[in-house]
Every structure is written in structure tokens, then in C-alpha cells.
Write a protein that holds these residues in place. Sequence first.
Motif, PDB file in Angstrom:
ATOM      1  N   ILE A  79      13.301  22.505   4.514  1.00 61.25           N
ATOM      2  CA  ILE A  79      14.705  22.267   4.152  1.00 61.25           C
ATOM      3  C   ILE A  79      14.797  21.493   2.846  1.00 61.25           C
ATOM      4  CG2 ILE A  79      16.732  20.896   4.757  1.00 61.25           C
ATOM      5  CD1 ILE A  79      16.921  23.156   6.458  1.00 61.25           C
ATOM      6  N   ASP A 137      16.747  23.548  -0.030  1.00 57.56           N
ATOM      7  CA  ASP A 137      18.129  23.161  -0.338  1.00 57.56           C
ATOM      8  C   ASP A 137      18.353  23.042  -1.844  1.00 57.56           C
ATOM      9  OD1 ASP A 137      20.718  22.394   0.917  1.00 57.56           O
ATOM     10  OD2 ASP A 137      20.378  20.542  -0.201  1.00 57.56           O
ATOM     11  N   ALA A 169      19.020  25.047   8.654  1.00 55.11           N
ATOM     12  CA  ALA A 169      19.350  23.774   9.306  1.00 55.11           C
ATOM     13  C   ALA A 169      19.840  23.999  10.734  1.00 55.11           C
ATOM     14  CB  ALA A 169      20.402  23.023   8.487  1.00 55.11           C
ATOM     15  N   VAL A 226      16.317  14.527   7.111  1.00 54.76           N
ATOM     16  CA  VAL A 226      17.020  15.465   6.223  1.00 54.76           C
ATOM     17  C   VAL A 226      18.365  14.889   5.808  1.00 54.76           C
ATOM     18  CG1 VAL A 226      18.078  17.754   6.077  1.00 54.76           C
ATOM     19  CG2 VAL A 226      15.843  17.493   7.154  1.00 54.76           C
ATOM     20  N   THR A 255      24.544  22.387   3.836  1.00 54.34           N
ATOM     21  CA  THR A 255      23.481  21.819   4.674  1.00 54.34           C
ATOM     22  C   THR A 255      23.928  20.491   5.281  1.00 54.34           C
ATOM     23  OG1 THR A 255      21.810  22.894   3.299  1.00 54.34           O
ATOM     24  CG2 THR A 255      21.068  21.098   4.708  1.00 54.34           C
ATOM     25  N   ILE A 300      23.913  19.433   9.330  1.00 57.07           N
ATOM     26  CA  ILE A 300      23.143  18.279   9.785  1.00 57.07           C
ATOM     27  C   ILE A 300      24.074  17.214  10.374  1.00 57.07           C
ATOM     28  CG2 ILE A 300      21.603  16.418   9.079  1.00 57.07           C
ATOM     29  CD1 ILE A 300      20.242  19.124   9.123  1.00 57.07           C
TER      30      ILE A 300
END
Length: 907
Positions: free
Chosen positions: A848, A852, A863, A887, A897, A901
Motif C-alpha cells: 500500500i 498509493d 486497502a 498505513v 485510501t 483506512i
Amino acid sequence: MRTDTPVTIYRKDYTPPAFLVDTVDMGFDLDARKTLVATQFTVRRNPAARTTALVLHGRECPLVWIEVNGKRLKEGRDFKIEGEDLTIAEMPDTATVRVVTKLAPAKNSSLMGLYESRGNFFTQCEAEGFRRITWFPDRPDVMAKYTVMLRADRKAHPVLLSNGNLIESGKLPGGRHYAKWEDPFPKPSYLFALVAGKLAVLEDSIKTASGKKKLLQVYVEKQDLKRAQWAMDSLKASIRWDEQRFGLELDLERFMIVAVSDFNMGAMENKGLNIFNTSAVLAHKDTQTDDDFARVEAVVGHEYFHNWTGNRVTCRDWFQLTLKEGLTVFRDQEFSADMAAQAVLAAKGDARAAASARAVLRIGNVMDLRASQFVEDAGPMAHPIRPDSFQDIANFYTATVYEKGSEVIRMQHTLLGEEKFLKGMDLYFARHDGQAVTCDDFTAAMQDASGVDLTQFRRWYSQAGTPVVEAGGEYDAAAHTYTLTLKQHCAKVGVETLPGAPEKLPFHIPFAVGLIGPDGHDMPLQLSGSTTADTHTHATTLVLDFREAEQRFTFVNVPHAPLPSLLRGFSAPVTLSWDASDEQLAFQVAHDSDAFNRAEAMQRLGMRRLLKLTQRAAAGQPLEADAVLPELFAKILADDSLDAAFKTELLMLPPEVMIGEQMDELDATAIRAARVFLIKHIASALKKDLARTYRQLAGGKARAYSPDPVSAGRRALTNMVLAYWLDSGDADAVKAALAQYKQADNMTARLGALAALVNIVPDAAEKPLADFYKRYEDNALVIDKWFRLQASARSTRSRDVLKLARHKAFTLKNPNRMRALVFGFAMSNPAGFHAADGSGYAFWADTIEKLDRINPEIAARMARLMDRWRKLAPALRVQAEAALKRVAQLKGLSKPTAEVIGKSLSI
């Protein structure tokens, strides 16, 4: 953590645009390092608007200059830029706006907006990619007619394409050339497209129902030309089907499909110029499997059908995304089912076989729904098919919007019937052609055309989650009645669990039922009284209007105690809770006239055993299995009345992800142990039957390859029987698999043998695995398969995936390659991904962090592989949370993202 607070956008806050756009003229001087884009558009004040300023949108889109009615504007004095908004406060009621921007396509790794891939130029503008090209009111309710001038080097980019019809082309000084395109239909900016490069073309034509000849073109790289014919055949079939089923005709002089290997999505329905991921357009027996052929047909159909359901009538705002996607998925599923049924009917002349072919596709669609959308519905990102809020629209291209959205359309089709549904579609187009509208506009057309009240049904658009329907029945021998009691409930999920969320109300569920008599035949159905306000009889199947939290339906004139066949054809996207005995399920497998429910009964029998075995594996207890499944499998293998494709469905045990969804606490290692044990138990008991069946299927005179459903079904069954036979431990099975790999004349057979060896007998797979790579080293899509089958193998762990990630052929920049390895590992190998040492989560977080920065949209989708972490066993839960928090603390984390998350940690 991020220092900026993500902005949440709410559907209730929608306001019409202050200005409408009538025409857009764009000029592109294409260069990989510096592309100049000159855009001129005419605006007029919207009388329905509540604001007066003109707001343009831009993202990573360097502004050279902007002017209004010939006056050059100065930032700070005449306009201001805040984030992605450029606001001009003082605007006349009508104006001509000119904007010049400077882009660097070669540096655009996001694959959104204008980017370069393998020396060619492509665009992807849905949902908000157009704002990466120029400053513009980039919203779906701003529709305009576009004229586009493309200029590029004639030798490097001989092909210049855009939406609509080609109206002019020619040479320019300095070895350059131009092409001018005009789209006669108004469209939102997300449907804009251009392609420029060195491409080969496959051309054909078709005469539409009205007698007009249309040019059809499929553009690919030169080496892929021989793999483009199936896409062309699928396009022609799609055009014919849409005319015959829905009365919708191709409305442009030409229709173009272009294939590109670097593409975030499967394909994009840009008006008249569909841009496809190569994986969804290329098909040849030597390099693609039967599943690939089926996918190409479905995706080509899907994007073509968008020409009306998405392009001619589009979304008012992105909250209405399912308006076009759910409806078009339903249409492409019906197209694929009709194509399969027609092919089987032509081959066998058997209506039952044709119905079976439709059922096989329905079973596959439902399995995909359960494996992806039902999982999504139970997680922190759960949302209705029409969300009420989002932070980044890229995160709502989901299984809920697409697949569940399709089921919501299918339920309306079930409630209305084919004739009234088609009347509703006709009314929808008559009212809204050329408009940007809402989901409510669609249901209103359906209701007005049919007279069926859909008021309560609209809750499917506003409530999230998968309803659970509990079913119970009582037979009264004296009165000859059977009473079916249905109860529904749907827990709050996702954003519905936050404070202040309203209480959930009962859904309107079309619940299809049948009653099977002791002789195995369906009973004629007659419903007592007025228990339900509206029923639709289909021979021996009745669709009940289930509207209350609890309802009772009494059937009269039932001479014997029946076995109920519930939720036939999967008539609603619900979880059915029904306490049937093993004997009843086995009887249903043998006799139910509804093919979907026959397969469903087998799934229930398998799931019961797998859940018990999983509990024992988790507790460290010895695993034991009964003879029920081996006996049923033996009968199915020997039943010549069953089509091969349907046999394959009956012999398939529930996948690991679906087993996990039945558990309160996920133990992927125990699930894997239980499933492998049961497979080997069945295989050992049927070793001789499997060997005999395989030799019958694989032997005989070689047939020319065809992707038709009958041939594909035979190959699917051959591969499944081979895999079971290998799991029996028979040395002859290994020899047979190696021989099939070596002698195969199509990718389905070769990959089927290799996958079985890699998964079951990895030592025997080493040489063929190396041979496979050497054979197809120059074919990217085939090497994707090579990565995926290793990532998903039973024995693969994080260390193996890390080794593959260092392979010279792996790159994070290509979405197909990344999905093959990383998604293949996380989604198809849960026991490896959820290893006790947490190495799978560390690999996920590391990837990730890198991805990203390159491609935020794909990173956000990755994610989501961890959004169900709260369901894990305690020790794994701690490690998963730590990976998520790691993350979340990354600097510069992208908006899509960060939303995933954030919700994963907070909901």
C-alpha cells in the motif's frame, strides 16, 4: 495521521450547477512530456440554480491561462483557486470561456485523465478524471456537445480517435497530422475520451434494424490483432440483442473499441469510443481460457449497453451511480444468459438444456455476489446501492453499486414481469433521453408504466446490508394446506451503525417459492385468500410479495406434505435461514425443477460439513467426514441427464471466503484444513469413479475448439474431475495432468492441468510451471495468470509472494499484474494471507505504501482487503490493526485510501 480532515459529501446537499454548458471545443497538441490543451466552452446561467458563481474543477492540471468573453483573467483579482475548485464570482448570464492547460502524460501513473501507455495516449475520465485534463464544471449533470481536434506526430501516432463521428482529417507541417471529431449527442465530461497511437484495427459493419449501415472497429496493438475477432463478434451480438430485447438501436455512424494494457478498470463506456483493459477484449484459444471468452462477451456487452443506459440517459450526481451500473449489469447478465441459452438450443435442440445453461450463469452470478457483495455488506464500507455520503467517489465503484444494484433491477423485473418491465424502460427513455436523472426517476417510470406500487420497494435504494429471511412451514393433513411463515430482519451496518442513523424498515422482497411432492414433481400452487396483495404465477412457481417483518402464506389443495423450494432462482439478494434436514436437501438435489435450488441444496450440504470440520480443526480435534457427499457426488458423476456445466456447479464445494462469512470469528487456517480434508475424503472415496469419468471426458476424437457453452462446460468438468482425482493421491492422476498440460491445444486445458498440479502436487508442477513462463513470456495477460495461480496455491505463503514480487516480470505500475499477484494472494489464498505470524499484513502494508504514490485508486481497492479485520481471531486482530494504523500514519496518504483506512478503523 493526516493533518487535513477528509471532506464528506452528502447526497442531501445536492444543488444544481450555476451554469449549463452547451458546446465544448477542445484542441490537443499531443506530446508525452508536454501536451497543451486548449478548451473553449459556452455557458449560460441555470435558472434552477441557487448559486451565481461559475465553479470549474481541476486536479494536478497546471493552468496556463483562462479568459471569459475574450478577457484574460488574473488569479486573485478575477478568480480564486481553492483545492480543486476555480471560482469566478462575477459572471454574465452567457459567456464563452477559454482555458489552456499543460499536461505531462508520461508522468501520469494514476492512469486517470490523459496518460501515456507503451507510447500511446489514452484517457480515463470516470469519475473525476476530466478535471486532470482541463478546468471545467466536471460533474455528470453538466451535459454538452463536444468537438475535438487532435494533433500529433504522424509516424508515432498514426491513429487519432475521439468520441462520435470523424468529420475531418489531414496532414500538418513538420510530420504531424490532425483529426477532428464531433459527438452529436450531449454528454457529461466523464464520457469524454481520446486515443492516439500506433494501433492496428479490425473492421466490420452491421446493418441496424432500421436499415442503416454502421462501421465497427476494434483497435489493438498489431501483435494482438488475431485475438480481436471474439470482441468484434461479441459487439455485433450485443447490438443485435439490444435491438431485439429492448428496441434500442446504435445511434452513431461508427462504434469503436480500443484495448490498452495499463487501465484501472475493466472497460469504460465513453460515447462511441469504448476503452478496454486488454484483459476484457483479447481472446484466443491459445492464450485465453473459456472464462476469459465469457468475460469478454459480457464486458463488451456491458459497455455497449451503456450507450443507452448511462450515456443517452446518465446520472444527475455520483450518488446515483447504480442508476447506470446496476441497470447495465442486469442487462449484460441477461445478454450472457440469452446468448448461452440460444447456443445450447442450437446445438442440442433441447429447451431443458437451454434452461440449464441460463441457470449455470445465474449460479455463477450469485456466487460472485455472495463472495464479494455480501462480504462488503457486512463490513465498515457497507452502503446502500445509492449512498448518502462519500469522501471520494472512486471508493464507490463497488460490488454493492454494481452487483447488488443489478439484483435490485432484477427484483423489479420479477415483480413487474417482462412485458411491464419493457414498458417501464420505454417510458424511462421517452421521459429522460438526453438528461441526467436519479434512481427515483427510474423507479417512477417503472411504477407509472406498470401500475405496480414500488413505494416500499424503494427502501432497497436507501438501506444497506443483506436481509436475513427465516422460513418455516407447517402442513395440515386434514385441511390439505401448507402454511409458509417468513420473517425478515436486517442489522445496521457500516454508516448505519453511527449515532443518529434511522431505524431500518422491512424490505419489499419478491420471494419465489415452489412445493415439491413426495414423487419429486412440483405441485400446482394456489394461495389462500388475500394474504398477499399481488402475486405472479409462473406455472408451479409463485412469487410472493413479502413486505412485513413477519408474514404467513397459506397454500390450499396440497394433497401431501410438500418439500418447499424457497427463493427459487435467487429471487432476492437475501440470506435464507431454513432448517432443512440432510435428507430433504438430498431430495431437493435429486428432484427440484429449479436448477438454481438444486445447486443451492448441494452448497448447503457442503457448508454444514465444512463448518463442523472447521470447528474441529480450530479446536485441534481429529477430522472425520460422513459418506453423504461422496454418495451424492457419485450419483452426479454417473447421471448422463445432467449437462457438464451444471455437473461442475453441483460438484463445487463452497469457497473458503464463504465459509468464513458463516463464522463469527475467522480462522482461515482451520477453514483451509477443513476444506482440503473434505475434498480429499470425497476424492479418496471416488478414486475409481473419478479416473473413469476423466478418461471418458478427455478421451475420444479431438474436437475443434469452440467457446460455446456445451464445449466450455465439458472442459470445465474435465478440469474439475482432474483436480479431484489428483487429490485422491492416485499416481495415474499426476501422469494424466502432465499429459493434459503437454498435449493441450487450448489455454483452458493447459492452465487447468497446471493449476491443479501447482495447487495439489507442487513438486510435480515445477517443470511445467517453468515451461509455461518460457512459452508465454512475451504475453502479458498469460503471465498475469502465471502470477495469479502461484499466489493462490495452497502452499503459497508471504515469503513466496515476496519472491514473486521481486521477479523481473512484476511491476506495481500495471494494475493487471498487481491484481494478479497481490489480490490473488489476499483474496484467493486466505490461509496464506492470514498467516499466524502476521507476514501477510506486513506485505499488504508495504505494498500500500508504495502503490498509493503510484496509483491511488488501485491502492484504495487494495486497502479494502483488510476492512474486515475485526472478524479475525484475537491474535490476528491485533496484528491487523497494527498494520492498518501503520498505513493510516503514512504522510501524504491519498484521499481514497485514507477514506477506506479511516472507516476500517472507526466503524
